[in-house]
Design an enzyme around this catalytic site. Structure first.
Site, PDB file in Angstrom:
ATOM      1  CG  HIS A 204      41.466  45.101  35.851  1.00  0.00           C
ATOM      2  ND1 HIS A 204      40.347  45.148  36.659  1.00  0.00           N
ATOM      3  CD2 HIS A 204      42.115  43.960  36.182  1.00  0.00           C
ATOM      4  CE1 HIS A 204      40.330  44.082  37.438  1.00  0.00           C
ATOM      5  NE2 HIS A 204      41.386  43.336  37.161  1.00  0.00           N
ATOM      6  CD  GLU A 205      44.926  42.572  34.351  1.00  0.00           C
ATOM      7  OE1 GLU A 205      45.413  42.293  35.455  1.00  0.00           O
ATOM      8  OE2 GLU A 205      43.818  42.137  33.972  1.00  0.00           O
TER       9      GLU A 205
ATOM     10  NE  ARG B   5      39.204  37.909  27.958  1.00  0.00           N
ATOM     11  CZ  ARG B   5      38.992  39.204  27.796  1.00  0.00           C
ATOM     12  NH1 ARG B   5      39.181  39.754  26.604  1.00  0.00           N
ATOM     13  NH2 ARG B   5      38.590  39.955  28.803  1.00  0.00           N
TER      14      ARG B   5
ATOM     15  CE1 TYR C 269      37.278  38.796  39.043  1.00  0.00           C
ATOM     16  CE2 TYR C 269      38.327  40.714  38.088  1.00  0.00           C
ATOM     17  CZ  TYR C 269      38.342  39.373  38.369  1.00  0.00           C
ATOM     18  OH  TYR C 269      39.407  38.601  37.994  1.00  0.00           O
TER      19      TYR C 269
ATOM     20  N   GLY D  74      41.768  37.663  30.288  1.00  0.00           N
ATOM     21  CA  GLY D  74      41.914  38.935  29.597  1.00  0.00           C
ATOM     22  C   GLY D  74      43.300  39.485  29.882  1.00  0.00           C
ATOM     23  N   GLY D  75      43.610  39.504  31.165  1.00  0.00           N
ATOM     24  CA  GLY D  75      44.920  39.997  31.570  1.00  0.00           C
ATOM     25  C   GLY D  75      45.340  39.369  32.873  1.00  0.00           C
ATOM     26  CG  MET D  76      48.323  36.886  35.489  1.00  0.00           C
ATOM     27  SD  MET D  76      47.098  36.671  36.810  1.00  0.00           S
ATOM     28  CE  MET D  76      48.112  37.015  38.245  1.00  0.00           C
ATOM     29  CD  GLU D  77      46.693  40.367  38.992  1.00  0.00           C
ATOM     30  OE1 GLU D  77      46.219  40.002  37.893  1.00  0.00           O
ATOM     31  OE2 GLU D  77      46.207  40.027  40.083  1.00  0.00           O
TER      32      GLU D  77
ATOM     33  CD  GLN E  57      45.091  35.791  40.534  1.00  0.00           C
ATOM     34  OE1 GLN E  57      45.202  36.355  39.459  1.00  0.00           O
ATOM     35  NE2 GLN E  57      44.476  36.325  41.552  1.00  0.00           N
TER      36      GLN E  57
ATOM     37  CE  LYS F  53      34.533  39.270  28.899  1.00  0.00           C
ATOM     38  NZ  LYS F  53      34.966  40.649  28.939  1.00  0.00           N
TER      39      LYS F  53
ATOM     40  CG  ASP G 172      39.210  28.948  38.446  1.00  0.00           C
ATOM     41  OD1 ASP G 172      39.799  30.024  38.330  1.00  0.00           O
ATOM     42  OD2 ASP G 172      38.671  28.346  37.496  1.00  0.00           O
TER      43      ASP G 172
ATOM     44  N   PRO H 246      44.282  32.202  28.675  1.00  0.00           N
ATOM     45  CG  PRO H 246      44.564  31.004  30.674  1.00  0.00           C
ATOM     46  CD  PRO H 246      45.307  31.513  29.473  1.00  0.00           C
TER      47      PRO H 246
ATOM     48  CD  GLN I 122      47.077  33.056  34.927  1.00  0.00           C
ATOM     49  OE1 GLN I 122      47.500  33.949  34.202  1.00  0.00           O
ATOM     50  NE2 GLN I 122      46.688  33.282  36.169  1.00  0.00           N
TER      51      GLN I 122
ATOM     52  CG  HIS J  11      45.492  43.650  39.716  1.00  0.00           C
ATOM     53  ND1 HIS J  11      44.857  43.318  40.889  1.00  0.00           N
ATOM     54  CD2 HIS J  11      44.733  43.133  38.715  1.00  0.00           C
ATOM     55  CE1 HIS J  11      43.746  42.628  40.611  1.00  0.00           C
ATOM     56  NE2 HIS J  11      43.647  42.508  39.290  1.00  0.00           N
TER      57      HIS J  11
ATOM     58  CD  GLU K 269      40.950  40.551  40.339  1.00  0.00           C
ATOM     59  OE1 GLU K 269      40.747  41.576  39.668  1.00  0.00           O
ATOM     60  OE2 GLU K 269      41.974  39.835  40.180  1.00  0.00           O
TER      61      GLU K 269
HETATM   62  N1  BES Z   1      44.062  38.543  38.260  1.00  0.00           N
HETATM   63  C1  BES Z   1      43.013  38.497  37.315  1.00  0.00           C
HETATM   64  C2  BES Z   1      42.954  37.198  36.555  1.00  0.00           C
HETATM   65  C3  BES Z   1      42.778  35.971  37.425  1.00  0.00           C
HETATM   66  C4  BES Z   1      41.958  35.976  38.546  1.00  0.00           C
HETATM   67  C5  BES Z   1      43.425  34.805  37.087  1.00  0.00           C
HETATM   68  C6  BES Z   1      41.843  34.828  39.326  1.00  0.00           C
HETATM   69  C7  BES Z   1      43.295  33.661  37.863  1.00  0.00           C
HETATM   70  C8  BES Z   1      42.499  33.673  38.985  1.00  0.00           C
HETATM   71  C9  BES Z   1      43.096  39.664  36.332  1.00  0.00           C
HETATM   72  O1  BES Z   1      43.513  40.857  36.897  1.00  0.00           O
HETATM   73  C10 BES Z   1      41.710  39.931  35.823  1.00  0.00           C
HETATM   74  O2  BES Z   1      40.877  40.284  36.605  1.00  0.00           O
HETATM   75  N2  BES Z   1      41.497  39.767  34.521  1.00  0.00           N
HETATM   76  C11 BES Z   1      40.222  40.008  33.883  1.00  0.00           C
HETATM   77  C12 BES Z   1      40.240  41.288  33.122  1.00  0.00           C
HETATM   78  C13 BES Z   1      39.752  42.462  33.842  1.00  0.00           C
HETATM   79  C14 BES Z   1      39.723  43.671  32.915  1.00  0.00           C
HETATM   80  C15 BES Z   1      38.443  42.308  34.552  1.00  0.00           C
HETATM   81  C16 BES Z   1      39.998  38.907  32.865  1.00  0.00           C
HETATM   82  O3  BES Z   1      40.900  38.129  32.644  1.00  0.00           O
HETATM   83  O4  BES Z   1      38.925  38.868  32.284  1.00  0.00           O
HETATM   84 ZN    ZN Z   2      42.019  41.703  38.169  1.00  0.00          ZN
END
Ligand code: BES
Ligand code: ZN
Length: 621
Positions: free
Chosen positions: A316-317, A574, A404, A289-292, A162, A576, A396, A287, A160, A320, A339
């Protein structure tokens, strides 16, 4: 919680001294102004434009080892190449012709940033080869034992990168303004499949050797690798799912709409430029939800709810692939460009496929979450501005609902002011104009002004760009959100003492979340028991619902849910989800010890990103 660096990162003069380079003060100043605060690289001097990676994946030692060839564009005829690295062991360095073994030096370790790796080159140097290996603790990499996977038979690893973790597995210029293409050769144990953020094969290679090619320039935070017992299932001609074999069927059913999403996205803002679009479903410790990651989104299995109710994550992904991967934030202070645009675009894809009432639900839930977060941050906190200042901090810290949701609402405000047609054609041109580039907030604002707002006083007044971007809190002209669907949950929540009267037949995850969020803060245990008996919350298989339910349980000392909560915290990584639960557990005097006990047990299964956040919460208590 704001974290400041003890040492500044202006150590370039010191490095210059060490290497005996002649760099005038003026040069340094000029460079400094262009330097990303979270990278040691000096791209205006020497910039990496392509990377050839050759790595062996060793699950026994938890180490990646091999070399990377960096193709360098030496813009200022400099005699040094500065790279980012973190916890890397650099074995040797070679220039073009292998007989040249240049001097190199790893600088002091700086929190979050790692070490500058400065290599002496010549103005003619084209290629720099760095032999290295990673540390078993590399911040980007999670190594999972077989027992932490679904199939329980093979180990798994994923990266991971980012925001600034790529430097912990590849020595490179780790700044989002720097883009490069890459090829890679990855050797892993036979029976395992390796995948990257590049063109991927769908079949297993018996010899465990995989070749990758990413022919489009990408920023370092989109470098990604995963290795495990992985299968593939096609979802159409240009998309599919990778996951552990036992998950393939469920995941492909859940994400069956992916092809339609790609088509909708293309109809909105132009062609998808990355070849195939696939999703890799990871084990539950992922960790995010998703990573693009380009060509291959990494996703948590917690969105596989069994009813397709959480698929907006894929929208969402996928979005991106335009906002972020084509047009990239130039620095992490501009994170909302990635975002905010993506949440806006995600909503538009979802609206095309599922209709406006559905998106209104997403909007309402997100807006309420943002309001809560702003009130926790304080609405005069500088971190509530879209344009951030993360100097000396972990990027971070900028990952909040401001980037977002406030970002998305800013774009909705512009849409409302100029009308959807004009806004859509603006956005289409925006993605085309800045494709494969990185831009700052200011560059976007200039473009917005020249293309759309111009000297139109009325538009300026109705949009109020500066209030949105450079002021704290939420501007007065923020669009209102209402959801007729979620009104059902609000009415139902008033009846919580009589759950038998509530009709939940057509409810989706969103109705349930809003229902729980509208319940009174304090509820007697016997009433929670009644709700639980009626709606089977504690036994739910939906991670979103469980996360909200467990928070209610903790605040109200509802112990019958604790065993399930402990299992949840020990299996899902995860951030979140686990962060609010530990937060509530620590805030309640009755459960503080329980928090510590569960965390001790769960921590080894979490990725470093999640560990870092929860460690800090534990320290502060
Ligand atoms: N690129 C982000 C994840 C991210 C942001 C990782 C900053 C590390 C640093 C990804 O696109 C994202 O926003 N994921 C969200 C899900 C989304 C549906 C809002 C997540 O992981 O919750
Ligand atoms: Zn995102």
């Amino acid at each position: 919680m704001k974290r400041f660096l003890k040492i500044g990162i202006k150590q370039i003069p010191v490095l210059a001294l060490f290497l005996g380079l002649n760099c005038s003060d003026k040069d340094l100043k000029n460079n400094m102004s262009e330097i990303d605060k979270h990278s040691f690289a000096i791209p205006s001097d020497a910039q990496v434009v392509h990377l050839d990676l050759n790595l062996k994946v060793d699950f026994i030692t938890k180490i990646l080892s091999g070399y990377v060839d960096l193709l360098v564009e030496n813009k200022s005829h400099t005699n040094q190449l500065v790279l980012d690295s973190r916890d890397l062991s650099i074995e040797k360095v070679e220039l073009d012709d292998k007989n040249q073994k240049p001097e190199f030096k790893l600088g002091d370790t700086i929190k979050y940033l790692g070490q500058a790796l400065t290599i002496k080159i010549t103005p003619e140097t084209k290629k720099v080869r760095v032999y290295y290996h990673t540390s078993p603790q590399a911040a980007a990499i999670q190594w999972l034992d077989a027992k932490q996977t679904l199939g329980k038979r093979y180990p798994f690893m994923f990266t991971q990168s980012q925001a600034i973790l790529a430097r912990s597995w590849v020595p490179l210029q780790d700044a989002p303004a720097i883009k490069f293409t890459y090829n890679a050769t990855i050797s892993c144990p036979p029976n395992l499949m390796a995948l990257m953020s590049a063109e991927n094969d769908t079949l297993l290679h018996a010899d465990g050797v995989y070749h990758f090619k990413q022919s489009k320039p990408i920023p370092s935070y989109l470098m990604a690798l995963a290795v495990g017992n992985i299968g593939f299932k096609s979802l159409g001609k240009n998309c599919g799912i990778y996951s552990e074999p036992d998950m393939l069927q469920k995941a492909s059913w859940e994400f069956a709409n992916m092809g339609r999403m790609i088509q909708s996205a293309e109809e909105l803002y132009g062609k998808y430029l990355w070849g195939r679009y696939d999703v890799l479903v990871l084990p539950p410790s992922f960790p995010f939800g998703g990573m693009e990651n380009p060509c291959l989104t990494f996703a948590t299995p917690t969105v596989i709810a069994g009813d397709r109710s959480l698929v907006s994550l894929v929208a969402h992904e996928l979005a991106h692939s335009w906002s972020g991967n084509l047009v990239t934030n130039a620095t992490w202070d501009d994170f909302w460009l990635n975002e905010g645009f993506t949440v806006y675009f995600e909503h538009r894809i979802m609206e095309k496929i599922y209709g406006k009432p559905y998106v209104d639900m997403l909007c309402k839930l997100e807006f309420d979450e943002m309001k809560k977060e702003i009130s926790e941050m304080g609405d005069t906190s500088a971190d509530t501005k879209l344009k951030l200042n993360l100097t000396g901090r972990d990027p971070d810290d900028g990952v909040t609902d401001i980037a977002y949701i406030k970002g998305c609402f800013f774009l909705k405000t512009i849409e409302n002011a100029v009308g959807r047609d004009q806004w859509d054609s603006f956005l289409k041109n925006y993605f085309k104009t800045f494709a494969f580039k990185s831009i700052t907030t200011e560059r976007f604002l200039t473009y917005l002004n020249t293309e759309l707002i111009k000297d139109n006083k009325h538009l300026q007044e109705s949009i109020r760009v500066d209030d949105w971007v450079y002021k704290t809190g939420l501007p007065k002209n923020c669009p209102k959100v209402e959801s007729s669907e979620l009104l059902k949950s609000e009415i139902a929540a008033k009846e919580y003492l009589h759950p038998e009267k509530i009709n939940t037949n057509d409810w989706t995850t969103h109705h349930w979340l809003h229902f729980m969020r509208c319940l009174p803060k304090k509820i007697r245990s016997e009433d929670l028991e009644k709700l639980d008996a009626a709606f089977k919350f504690t036994q739910s298989g939906n991670c979103e619902i469980l996360c909200d339910w467990f928070q209610i349980a903790i605040v109200n000392d509802y112990e019958p849910a604790y065993k399930a909560m402990e299992n949840y915290l020990c299996s899902v990584g995860r951030r979140k989800f686990v962060q609010p639960l530990y937060g509530k557990l620590l805030a309640n005097g009755n459960t503080r010890d329980l928090a510590k006990r569960i965390y001790t047990k769960a921590r080894p299964g979490y990725h470093t990103v999640t560990k870092a956040t929860i460690d800090q919460m534990m320290e502060n208590k």
